[in-house]
Design a protein around this motif. Sequence first.
Motif: not given
Length: 445
Positions: A152-155, A192-193, A195-199, A211-215
Motif C-alpha cells: 500500500f502507498l496509503s493506509p 493528496h488524500l 489534503a482532500a476534504p474529510q467529512r 478520495r480524489p482522482r489525483d491521489a
Amino acid sequence: MPDVQLVLRSTRVITPEGTRPASIAVSGGTIAAVLPYDAEVPAGARLEDVGDHAVLPGLVDTHVHVNDPGRTEWEGFWTATRAAAAGGITTLLDMPLNSLPPTTTVEHLRVKQEVARTKAHIDVGFWGGALPDNVKDLRPLYDAGVFGFKCFLSPSGVDEFPELDQDQLANSLAETAGFGGLMIVHAEDPHHLAAAPQRSGGKYADFLASRPRDAENTAIGNLIAQARRLNARIHVLHLSSSGALPLIAAAKAEGIRITVESCPHFLTLTAEEVPDGATEFKCCPPIREAANQDALWAGLADGTIDCVVSDHSPSTADLKTPDFASAWGGISSLQLGLPAVWTEARRRGHGLEDVVRWMSAGPAHLAGLERKGAIEAGRDADFAVLDPEATFTVDPAELEHRNRVTAYAGRTLHGVVTSTWLRGVRILDHGTLTEPTGRLLDRNC
C-alpha cells in the motif's frame, strides 16, 4: 490421444482462436484436445452435452481478501471458494492482509496454507505482503511459492499492514527486481488524500471528494518512475481513475513492465446511482462517475487495462455503518463478477471472448498460471458453463458469501452459471456444490 474420461460438448466453446462448436476431451484432469463438435466420443468416455450454453475457461481471480484465519467472521476459505465456484471462478489468489497473521513471512504463509488446505472448493494461491520492515522476508516468501507481493502507498485500513513511503517502496522494488518478482500496488497518494476534504456522514458525494482522482494519478506516476529507475515489474491494483490511463499507456509503450487491473464495481456501478447512506457501495479507491466509467471501458477495449478481478473485500454487516467515513470499505462480488461484467459488456457491444480475455486469460497471465486461463490442449480442464441469455435478479439471501452484503442487491443481470468444473470434475451443478477438491497452488509448480 491419451485415455479420455470426459467429453464436454457445446455449440459455443470460447477458445483462444475464437468461439466455435466443439467437443473438449479431458484426460486426467487436463484438456487432451479440443475436437470438432461432432467428433466421435472415445470408447469409455462420458459425454456431457451442454447444448447452446457457452463453455468458458474457468475464471481466474487474482484479487480476493479471504481474511482467514483471524477475521473469519468476515469471510473464510470455505465460504469464499464456494462463492467463487458459484460465479464460475476456478482459481483465486488470496491477498496477504485482513487475515491474522498477514502473509508477510514464510511462517505466516504456512499458517494460512494449513487453514486453507481442507476448505478450498477451487484452486487457491497466495500473494505475499511488502511492509516497511520485511524486505528481508521477500525472497524467502518468493522461494516458498507466493506469486508476488502486495503493498500500500496509503493506509491499508488495518494496523498490522502499514503502508510504504517512497523510500521504502524503492527498497522493496529493488529487492523484488533482483529476483524477478512482481509488486502489486494499491496506488493512492497519502498527501493528496490528507489534503482532500474529510467529512463524516452519509453523503456519497462527500466520500467521493475525500478520495480524489489525483491521489491515484499521482501515486501511479510515482510508481512508474520508481519502476523505470529500478527496472522493476509492477502491477496497479483496482484502477478507478481513468485519468491515469494515459500515464499507463505511455509507460507500456516505453517498455516499462507494468500491468493494470480494474474491477466489476468500477465497470458496472456509478457514483450518480449510489444512495446516501448506502455504504455497501463504499470501496477505496471509490466508484466514480459515469463518464469516468466510459473511459475505463475504452481502456479495456484498447488493452491499457489488462484484466478484471473482483477485489472481493467483505466484512460483517455491522461494519457497514451508514457513515461513509467510518464504514468498512470493500465490495463483495466473487459470485457476481461474471454476470455483472457480462451484462455491461454485452450492452456496450463486447462479446464473451472479450470477457474471457479480461477475467480468465489476463489474470492467469499476470500470475504466471500457465495451466489456467484458456481452453486448449495441455491446460487444466477448468470450465465455467454459462447461459449468456438467461437473467436473474440478485437476492443477497442466495449468495454463498459469509456476509451477504452486496452493492448488486435487486439488480437484474445477464448470465447464469449452470455448472463449474475443476480439472474435469463438476464442482457446481445448478447451484449445488460438491465437497472441497481444490488444490493449493505454488508459483514454483
